[in-house]
Design a protein around this motif. Structure first.
Motif, PDB file in Angstrom:
ATOM      1  N   ASN A   1     -35.571  -1.629 -10.059  1.00  0.00           N
ATOM      2  CA  ASN A   1     -36.339  -2.951 -10.559  1.00  0.00           C
ATOM      3  C   ASN A   1     -37.725  -3.158  -9.947  1.00  0.00           C
ATOM      4  OD1 ASN A   1     -34.390  -4.026 -12.626  1.00  0.00           O
ATOM      5  ND2 ASN A   1     -33.172  -5.057 -11.287  1.00  0.00           N
ATOM      6  N   GLY A   2     -38.135  -2.143  -9.118  1.00  0.00           N
ATOM      7  CA  GLY A   2     -39.465  -2.209  -8.780  1.00  0.00           C
ATOM      8  C   GLY A   2     -39.548  -2.907  -7.328  1.00  0.00           C
ATOM      9  N   SER A   3     -38.517  -2.942  -6.456  1.00  0.00           N
ATOM     10  CA  SER A   3     -38.734  -3.137  -5.060  1.00  0.00           C
ATOM     11  C   SER A   3     -39.458  -2.181  -4.277  1.00  0.00           C
ATOM     12  CB  SER A   3     -37.265  -3.596  -4.360  1.00  0.00           C
ATOM     13  OG  SER A   3     -36.545  -2.312  -4.230  1.00  0.00           O
TER      14      SER A   3
ATOM     15  N   GLU B   1     -33.762   4.489  -5.815  1.00  0.00           N
ATOM     16  CA  GLU B   1     -33.327   3.568  -6.495  1.00  0.00           C
ATOM     17  C   GLU B   1     -31.715   3.315  -6.030  1.00  0.00           C
ATOM     18  OE1 GLU B   1     -33.384   4.519 -10.679  1.00  0.00           O
ATOM     19  OE2 GLU B   1     -35.348   3.932 -10.864  1.00  0.00           O
TER      20      GLU B   1
ATOM     21  N   ASP C   1     -32.543  -9.676  -2.384  1.00  0.00           N
ATOM     22  CA  ASP C   1     -33.072 -10.300  -3.761  1.00  0.00           C
ATOM     23  C   ASP C   1     -32.804 -11.677  -3.934  1.00  0.00           C
ATOM     24  OD1 ASP C   1     -30.506  -9.993  -3.914  1.00  0.00           O
ATOM     25  OD2 ASP C   1     -30.529  -9.173  -5.888  1.00  0.00           O
TER      26      ASP C   1
ATOM     27  N   ALA D   1     -34.585 -12.997 -11.773  1.00  0.00           N
ATOM     28  CA  ALA D   1     -34.535 -11.470 -11.854  1.00  0.00           C
ATOM     29  C   ALA D   1     -35.962 -10.616 -11.415  1.00  0.00           C
ATOM     30  CB  ALA D   1     -34.594 -11.245 -13.441  1.00  0.00           C
ATOM     31  N   SER D   2     -35.706  -9.506 -10.799  1.00  0.00           N
ATOM     32  CA  SER D   2     -36.790  -8.677 -10.287  1.00  0.00           C
ATOM     33  C   SER D   2     -37.586  -9.304  -9.272  1.00  0.00           C
ATOM     34  CB  SER D   2     -37.616  -8.283 -11.411  1.00  0.00           C
ATOM     35  OG  SER D   2     -37.184  -7.438 -12.325  1.00  0.00           O
ATOM     36  N   CYS D   3     -37.271 -10.398  -8.468  1.00  0.00           N
ATOM     37  CA  CYS D   3     -37.863 -11.094  -7.465  1.00  0.00           C
ATOM     38  C   CYS D   3     -37.256 -10.547  -6.185  1.00  0.00           C
ATOM     39  CB  CYS D   3     -38.030 -12.472  -7.607  1.00  0.00           C
ATOM     40  SG  CYS D   3     -39.181 -13.047  -9.086  1.00  0.00           S
ATOM     41  N   TYR D   4     -38.029 -10.388  -4.924  1.00  0.00           N
ATOM     42  CA  TYR D   4     -37.377  -9.930  -3.988  1.00  0.00           C
ATOM     43  C   TYR D   4     -38.262 -10.767  -2.840  1.00  0.00           C
ATOM     44  CZ  TYR D   4     -35.976  -6.004  -6.543  1.00  0.00           C
ATOM     45  OH  TYR D   4     -35.542  -5.386  -7.532  1.00  0.00           O
TER      46      TYR D   4
ATOM     47  N   ASP E   1     -42.813 -10.368  -6.860  1.00  0.00           N
ATOM     48  CA  ASP E   1     -42.289 -10.428  -8.264  1.00  0.00           C
ATOM     49  C   ASP E   1     -42.828  -9.120  -8.911  1.00  0.00           C
ATOM     50  OD1 ASP E   1     -41.862 -10.806 -10.834  1.00  0.00           O
ATOM     51  OD2 ASP E   1     -43.070 -12.898 -11.172  1.00  0.00           O
ATOM     52  N   ALA E   2     -41.556  -8.377  -9.060  1.00  0.00           N
ATOM     53  CA  ALA E   2     -41.913  -6.945  -9.311  1.00  0.00           C
ATOM     54  C   ALA E   2     -42.114  -6.985 -10.923  1.00  0.00           C
ATOM     55  CB  ALA E   2     -40.476  -5.951  -9.103  1.00  0.00           C
ATOM     56  N   LYS E   3     -41.817  -8.044 -11.732  1.00  0.00           N
ATOM     57  CA  LYS E   3     -42.205  -8.066 -13.133  1.00  0.00           C
ATOM     58  C   LYS E   3     -43.634  -7.898 -13.237  1.00  0.00           C
ATOM     59  CE  LYS E   3     -40.211 -12.085 -14.079  1.00  0.00           C
ATOM     60  NZ  LYS E   3     -39.307 -12.474 -12.701  1.00  0.00           N
TER      61      LYS E   3
END
Ligand code: CO
Length: 470
Positions: A4-6, A321, A384, A402-405, A431-433
């Motif tokens: 998810n982009g971390s 991943e 997360d 969602a998608s936030c670290y 925020d990976a989004k």
């Protein structure tokens, strides 16, 4: 199993910004005045060479300046010796936690002799005397200007006691008006030296010395009202390995679980070692808090069953991943000060946690109720959630998107605060989004979002910082 982009949080940040006013959603409390000053690794390659581990990256300083409900952001690389040498050489040039570019025996000898390894102070921010400093685990605090983030001459801040390793987690004793830390001096017999620095001064004064044949890797230590607690995990080294091998710092340590974990309890005022108690083998980075109750000493720690978490934090793993397997658990270790030497342990929360904070200013060394931490959900690749734990009721409250670290949740009490959750939590969230970070402001009491400040770039994941009142 999807990242998810971390991985974006482990990517070099090239951009340095000066006093950019952050776009705001929600409302920052008007009483919040001062600076959140953070440090963290932000450059992971120099020239063609890469650092190996999250803890190795070159330090960036961050400032979130709060004034009358507005927030201004700056970020700037720390101009440490490690940074300047790497830039000049076009390659990593100083040994770090898990990267060691020094090849020769002569250089290794010189390294041990000069007590330090490049002061890439990417772990924490603090104050020594009137100086604002960035800290790492070598005893060379780096002073910086808290307004401009310019690196300052730090030569007067070198501790007067010998040692090669320290922690970036000094303790502050509000009643005694001093801070505590320890230095480890490698030798045939190595020595842990606990010391204090009185408020307003920069001079270290010895509190106690503990000898050891096999020094442990200890990222932090505990403090109650009367005691300092040195928790010797069985991740230990023979100091000769540093001379005879060419391994990076942490790879000189071995896991020897048969040793168990030793809790050394030291009287702050007399320096006397009151007790050495033994617990099961475990590993930790962070002590949360410690306090005395009914002749017993409770030491709260984010504990891992073994040090494999260190291996999970190599950049290659973090950028993959693969989910995080290592789970740190908030655990209370109880030392019976008058009874036998066995330590009793009890898990206090279910969530996998790291980067714990609490109302340090008023509850450090005292019984306390709330712990704030970053959490890792099952199957998540990285932290997360933000979690609030009520130790009285056992209730765990989570913030997640969602998608936030999110990173470390720093608690800032409201002026005239009543309870120990009367204030806000500040955490830098990737925020990976959208490929950028924001600073979230949560109400520490009900864990609701009060505001978010949008940072124009992705802030690489850092470790620690503190709020310095205006
Ligand atoms: Co730490």
């Amino acid at each position: 199993m999807v990242n998810n982009g971390s991985a974006l949080g482990f990517t070099t940040l090239g951009q340095e910004l000066t006093e950019v006013e952050l776009h705001q959603r929600g409302q920052v409390p008007e009483w919040l005045e001062g600076d959140l000053l953070r440090t963290g690794p932000a450059q992971f390659e120099v020239g063609k060479a890469s650092y190996q581990h999250w803890f190795d990256g070159l330090a960036m300083l961050y400032r979130f300046h709060f004034q009358q409900g507005r927030v201004v952001y700056s970020n700037r690389y720390l101009q440490s010796d490690a940074y300047l040498k790497a830039k000049a050489a076009g390659a990593p040039s100083s040994p770090e936690f898990a990267t060691n570019p020094l090849p020769t025996l002569l250089q290794r000898l010189r390294l041990v002799a000069r007590a330090g390894s490049g002061n890439n102070a990417n772990v924490n921010t603090s104050r020594i005397g009137t100086h604002t400093v960035a800290l790492t685990e070598t005893p060379q605090p780096v002073a910086f200007d808290p307004a401009s983030l310019a690196t300052l001459d730090s030569r007067t801040l070198l501790p007067s006691l010998p040692g090669q390793v320290t922690t970036a987690h000094p303790h502050f004793d509000a009643r005694r008006q001093c801070q505590y830390n320890y230095l480890l001096e490698f030798g045939r017999v190595s020595k842990y030296r606990l010391y204090r620095i009185d408020a307003g001064t920069t001079q270290a004064q010895l509190v106690a010395t503990l000898d050891t044949q096999r020094p442990a890797y200890m990222h932090s230590f505990g403090m109650s009202e009367r005691y300092l607690v040195l928790t010797e995990f069985p991740l230990v080294t023979n100091p000769l390995r540093f001379l005879l091998g060419n391994r990076p710092f942490i790879q000189n340590y071995r896991w020897e679980p048969e040793r168990g974990t030793l809790f050394h309890v030291i009287d702050k005022d007399t320096g006397q070692i009151m007790k050495t108690a033994r617990a099961e083998p475990f590993f930790a980075f962070h002590h949360v808090n410690a306090f005395e109750r009914d002749g017993k000493l409770c030491v709260d720690i984010i504990a891992f069953p073994d040090p494999s978490v260190i291996d999970e934090l190599y950049l290659e793993h973090l950028r993959s991943e693969a989910p995080t397997k290592a789970a740190g658990k908030l655990t209370r270790f109880t030392v019976d000060l008058d009874g036998d030497d066995a330590v009793v342990s009890q898990t206090l929360a279910d969530a996998a946690l790291e980067l714990p904070r609490f109302d340090y200013r008023r509850r450090a060394g005292q019984p306390y109720r709330y712990v704030y931490a970053a959490g890792t959900s099952p199957k998540a690749a990285f932290m997360d959630t933000l979690i609030r734990i009520d130790l009285e009721t056992g209730k765990e409250t989570a913030w997640h998107e969602a998608s936030c670290y999110p990173g470390e949740p720093v608690f800032v009490p409201r002026p005239e605060a009543q309870g120990e959750d009367d204030g806000v939590i500040l955490s830098v969230v990737l925020d990976a989004k959208v490929g950028r970070s924001f600073l979230i402001v949560l109400d520490a009491a009900n864990w609701s979002e009060q505001a978010r400040l949008e940072v124009p770039h992705p802030v690489p994941f850092g470790f620690h910082g503190n709020f310095f009142k205006g």
